[in-house]
Scaffold this motif. Structure first.
Motif, PDB file in Angstrom:
ATOM      1  N   GLY A 444       0.805  -1.210   0.000  1.00  0.00           N
ATOM      2  CA  GLY A 444       0.000   0.000   0.000  1.00  0.00           C
ATOM      3  C   GLY A 444       0.834   1.254   0.000  1.00  0.00           C
ATOM      4  O   GLY A 444       1.877   1.351  -0.660  1.00  0.00           O
ATOM      5  N   TYR A 445       0.375   2.222   0.798  1.00  0.00           N
ATOM      6  CA  TYR A 445       1.032   3.520   0.856  1.00  0.00           C
ATOM      7  C   TYR A 445       2.460   3.409   1.382  1.00  0.00           C
ATOM      8  O   TYR A 445       3.326   4.202   1.036  1.00  0.00           O
ATOM      9  CB  TYR A 445       0.201   4.451   1.754  1.00  0.00           C
ATOM     10  CG  TYR A 445       0.385   5.908   1.441  1.00  0.00           C
ATOM     11  CD1 TYR A 445      -0.302   6.506   0.385  1.00  0.00           C
ATOM     12  CD2 TYR A 445       1.260   6.695   2.176  1.00  0.00           C
ATOM     13  CE1 TYR A 445      -0.133   7.844   0.077  1.00  0.00           C
ATOM     14  CE2 TYR A 445       1.437   8.041   1.871  1.00  0.00           C
ATOM     15  CZ  TYR A 445       0.735   8.602   0.819  1.00  0.00           C
ATOM     16  OH  TYR A 445       0.930   9.922   0.518  1.00  0.00           O
ATOM     17  N   LEU A 446       2.714   2.393   2.197  1.00  0.00           N
ATOM     18  CA  LEU A 446       4.023   2.264   2.850  1.00  0.00           C
ATOM     19  C   LEU A 446       5.115   1.718   1.920  1.00  0.00           C
ATOM     20  O   LEU A 446       6.226   1.436   2.369  1.00  0.00           O
ATOM     21  CB  LEU A 446       3.904   1.408   4.108  1.00  0.00           C
ATOM     22  CG  LEU A 446       3.012   2.012   5.205  1.00  0.00           C
ATOM     23  CD1 LEU A 446       3.006   1.127   6.429  1.00  0.00           C
ATOM     24  CD2 LEU A 446       3.480   3.415   5.572  1.00  0.00           C
ATOM     25  N   ARG A 447       4.805   1.602   0.631  1.00  0.00           N
ATOM     26  CA  ARG A 447       5.863   1.297  -0.331  1.00  0.00           C
ATOM     27  C   ARG A 447       6.942   2.393  -0.295  1.00  0.00           C
ATOM     28  O   ARG A 447       8.063   2.185  -0.755  1.00  0.00           O
ATOM     29  CB  ARG A 447       5.285   1.163  -1.742  1.00  0.00           C
ATOM     30  CG  ARG A 447       4.671   2.423  -2.304  1.00  0.00           C
ATOM     31  CD  ARG A 447       3.911   2.180  -3.595  1.00  0.00           C
ATOM     32  NE  ARG A 447       2.657   1.462  -3.361  1.00  0.00           N
ATOM     33  CZ  ARG A 447       1.818   1.087  -4.321  1.00  0.00           C
ATOM     34  NH1 ARG A 447       2.103   1.333  -5.592  1.00  0.00           N
ATOM     35  NH2 ARG A 447       0.699   0.458  -4.039  1.00  0.00           N
ATOM     36  N   LEU A 448       6.583   3.559   0.279  1.00  0.00           N
ATOM     37  CA  LEU A 448       7.556   4.647   0.422  1.00  0.00           C
ATOM     38  C   LEU A 448       8.698   4.281   1.366  1.00  0.00           C
ATOM     39  O   LEU A 448       9.726   4.960   1.384  1.00  0.00           O
ATOM     40  CB  LEU A 448       6.858   5.903   0.940  1.00  0.00           C
ATOM     41  CG  LEU A 448       5.888   6.605  -0.019  1.00  0.00           C
ATOM     42  CD1 LEU A 448       5.186   7.757   0.674  1.00  0.00           C
ATOM     43  CD2 LEU A 448       6.616   7.108  -1.254  1.00  0.00           C
ATOM     44  N   LEU A 449       8.533   3.220   2.161  1.00  0.00           N
ATOM     45  CA  LEU A 449       9.614   2.796   3.064  1.00  0.00           C
ATOM     46  C   LEU A 449      10.737   2.084   2.314  1.00  0.00           C
ATOM     47  O   LEU A 449      11.836   1.929   2.847  1.00  0.00           O
ATOM     48  CB  LEU A 449       9.064   1.870   4.151  1.00  0.00           C
ATOM     49  CG  LEU A 449       8.092   2.495   5.160  1.00  0.00           C
ATOM     50  CD1 LEU A 449       7.557   1.428   6.102  1.00  0.00           C
ATOM     51  CD2 LEU A 449       8.776   3.602   5.952  1.00  0.00           C
ATOM     52  N   LEU A 450      10.463   1.620   1.102  1.00  0.00           N
ATOM     53  CA  LEU A 450      11.512   1.003   0.299  1.00  0.00           C
ATOM     54  C   LEU A 450      12.518   2.071  -0.123  1.00  0.00           C
ATOM     55  O   LEU A 450      12.177   3.244  -0.258  1.00  0.00           O
ATOM     56  CB  LEU A 450      10.914   0.338  -0.948  1.00  0.00           C
ATOM     57  CG  LEU A 450       9.880  -0.774  -0.711  1.00  0.00           C
ATOM     58  CD1 LEU A 450       9.264  -1.194  -2.046  1.00  0.00           C
ATOM     59  CD2 LEU A 450      10.513  -1.965  -0.007  1.00  0.00           C
TER      60      LEU A 450
END
Length: 474
Positions: A444-450
Motif C-alpha cells: 500500500g502507501y508504505l511502499r515509500l519505506l523502500l
C-alpha cells in the motif's frame, strides 16, 4: 452507495481506528469517505491530551503537504486564465528567482515546480520569516543557500522548495498574498468554510494538535510547535481545515473541476492534466507523479494521493476517479500513517473489490551491494551507506545550517536530529527493503519505506531515493 454499505464502512472504520489508536498510542483520529453521493465522517479519541479536548467530526487540523494539491490547483487556475504558461521559465514571471548555482534557476519551467522535477535542493530549508513578505524572503534566501540536486526534468524528487517558489510566483502574478489567494480562489468556491491559514484563525474553533511519544513514559505529549513558519505555507506549513473541507476539495477533482456547490473551480482540461503521468521513475517505491497528485497504482486502479506531515501529525487525501470515491484522514501522531494505509487498503479490497497485487513477491539473494556504498547528501541531510553483516546499513544525520534551522527542524521532528541505523535487504539490484518488515507491508502507501538507488555509473549509484526524495552521492 446504499445505506447498508455506508453503515458497514462507518462501522468498520470506527472499529479499525479505535483498535489501532489504543494499541499504538495515537491520541486521536478523524476520517471521512465520500462515495457515490453518500458521505461519512468518523472521529475517535482526543484532539489535545493537554486539554482533554475530544477529536470531533468537525475538528480542524493541519493539512500539511496535502496543501501542495491546493497550490497546484491555484497555478492551473492561472493557466486557465492565460496568465501563466506551464512551459515558460519561472524567471519570466519571477525575475528575482535564483539559486546558489549560477544560471541554474533560469532552466526551471513552471511545470517543473508543481511536478517535482525542478531539482531545487531546499527540502529542509526553513527560514523563519512571518507575514506578507515571508515567501519573498524564502525565494531571496534560495540564491545564497540552496543549490541543485539535478538538471530540471532529469529526475523526480519530492520538492517542498518547488511548491514554495510556485506560491511566490502566484503572489507576483496576481498581486495577492498566497494565504488570501488560497481563501478566495480555493476555500470559498470549493466550499471549505472551516479552513484557514493561521494559528490565530485555528484558535477560534476546535483544532487538533500533533503529538510525539515521550521516550521515557511512552505516553503521547503535545508538540511544542503548532505550525511550520509562514515561509512554508504553499508546501503545507500553515493551511488548516476539516475532513469535510478536504472531502469537498477531493470531490471537486473527482467532478472534473466542479465543486459540490456547482461552481467551476478549475477547467476539465487542467483537472485531467493534474491526473496524467508527468514523470515516472519506474521504481516501485516511487509512484508516478502528475501535477500536484502522486499517482499510486493499486493493480488496475489509480489512487490520486497526497499525504501531509505536520508537527506531530499526519493527513492524507485520496481521490479514486474510477470508483467515484474520496478518502481523507488525519491522526495526531506520526504513527497514524499506518492506520491510514490500513483503511485505504480495506476500502479498496473489501469495499470496492479492487484486487491489490503484491508489490514485492520475492527477494534476490546475490545482489552486489558495492555500487550503493557511500555518502549521499541533500539540503542539511547526510546519509552514510555501508555494508554490515552482508546487508546495507544506513545512518541518517541532520546537519543544520544554523541555530534557527536546527530549532525549527528539531521541533518539527519531535526532538530527534538523527535516526538509529537502519538495515536494508535487497529485493533486486537498486531496490531495498528495511529489514524485519513483512513483504505485504509494502503493498500500500508504505511502499515509500523502500529505498532505491539510481543512475549507476562506473560502478557507483549517483542517487539514493527514500520516500520519494533524492539525495546525491557526495
Amino acid at each position: 452507495m446504499n445505506d447498508n454499505a455506508l453503515h458497514t464502512v462507518e462501522a468498520q472504520v470506527r472499529e479499525q481506528a479505535a483498535a489501532y489508536c489504543e494499541s499504538n498510542n495515537v491520541p486521536g483520529f478523524v476520517v471521512g469517505v465520500h462515495h457515490a453521493g453518500e458521505q461519512i465522517i468518523v472521529a475517535h479519541g482526543t484532539a489535545n491530551v493537554a486539554t482533554g479536548a475530544p477529536m470531533l467530526r468537525d475538528t480542524g487540523f493541519l493539512f500539511g503537504s496535502v496543501t501542495k494539491v491546493l497550490t497546484t490547483t491555484l497555478v492551473l487556475q492561472l493557466v486557465d486564465r492565460g496568465l501563466l504558461d506551464l512551459d515558460s521559465p519561472v524567471v519570466k514571471y519571477l525575475p528575482d528567482f535564483a539559486l546558489a548555482v549560477p544560471g541554474a534557476a533560469d532552466k526551471i519551467l513552471v511545470r517543473h515546480l508543481i511536478g517535482h522535477t525542478n531539482g531545487i535542493d531546499a527540502d529542509l530549508y526553513f527560514p523563519d520569516d512571518k507575514g506578507r513578505d515571508a515567501l519573498k524572503a524564502y525565494v531571496k534566501g534560495l540564491a545564497s543557500g540552496c543549490g541543485t540536486l539535478f538538471e530540471p526534468g532529469e529526475q523526480l524528487s519530492y520538492s517542498n522548495g518547488g511548491m514554495i517558489v510556485a506560491g511566490r510566483l502566484l503572489e507576483v502574478v496576481t498581486g495577492m498574498p498566497f494565504h488570501d489567494l488560497l481563501a478566495r480562489e480555493i476555500y470559498a468556491p470549493v466550499g471549505m468554510p472551516d479552513s484557514g491559514t493561521s494559528a490565530e484563525q485555528a484558535i477560534l474553533r476546535s483544532t487538533a494538535v500533533g503529538h510525539f511519544l515521550d521516550l521515557e513514559t511512552m505516553a503521547p505529549k503535545p508538540t511544542n510547535m503548532f505550525t511550520l513558519p509562514d515561509t512554508w505555507g504553499p508546501a503545507g506549513g500553515t493551511p488548516i481545515g476539516t475532513i469535510a473541507d478536504l472531502l469537498a476539495f477531493g470531490r471537486t477533482h473527482l467532478a472534473g473541476g466542479v465543486a459540490p456547490s456547482g461552481t467551476r473551480v478549475l477547467s476539465a482540461e487542467s483537472t485531467a492534466l493534474m491526473q496524467q503521468v508527468s514523470y515516472d521513475m519506474d521504481s516501485p517505491n516511487t509512484p508516478p507523479i502528475g501535477l500536484g497528485w502522486v499517482l499510486y497504482p493499486f493493480g488496475d486502479t489509480t489512487v490520486l494521493a497526497m499525504s501531509g506531515a505536520s508537527p506531530g501529525g499526519v493527513s492524507l487525501l485520496c481521490v479514486l476517479p474510477e470508483h467515484d470515491l474520496v478518502f481523507a484522514a488525519y491522526g495526531n501522531n506520526p504513527g497514524a500513517i499506518m492506520l491510514q494505509d490500513q483503511i485505504l487498503q480495506w476500502l479498496l479490497s473489501e469495499h470496492l473489490g479492487v484486487q491489490i497485487p503484491k508489490l514485492v513477491t520475492e527477494m534476490e539473494q546475490d545482489v552486489d551491494l558495492a555500487p550503493y556504498v557511500g555518502t549521499y547528501r541533500s539540503n542539511q541531510l547526510r546519509i552514510d551507506v555501508s555494508i554490515v553483516d552482508g546487508q546495507l546499513e544506513e545512518r541518517m544525520t541532520y546537519e543544520p545550517a544554523d541555530e534557527s534551522q536546527e530549532r525549527i527542524f528539531t521541533e518539527f521532528a519531535g526532538g530527534m536530529t538523527s535516526a538509529p541505523p537502519q538495515r536494508y535487504v535487497p529485493i533486486r539490484p537498486g531496490l531495498f527493503a528495511p529489514a524485519g518488515y513483512p513483504l505485504e507491508a509494502f503493498d500500500g502507501y508504505l511502499r515509500l519505506l523502500l529505498v532505491s538507488f539510481h543512475d549507476v555509473r562506473d560502478g557507483q549509484a549517483r542517487f539514493r531515493n527514500g520516500g520519494g526524495r533524492l539525495t546525491r552521492r557526495a
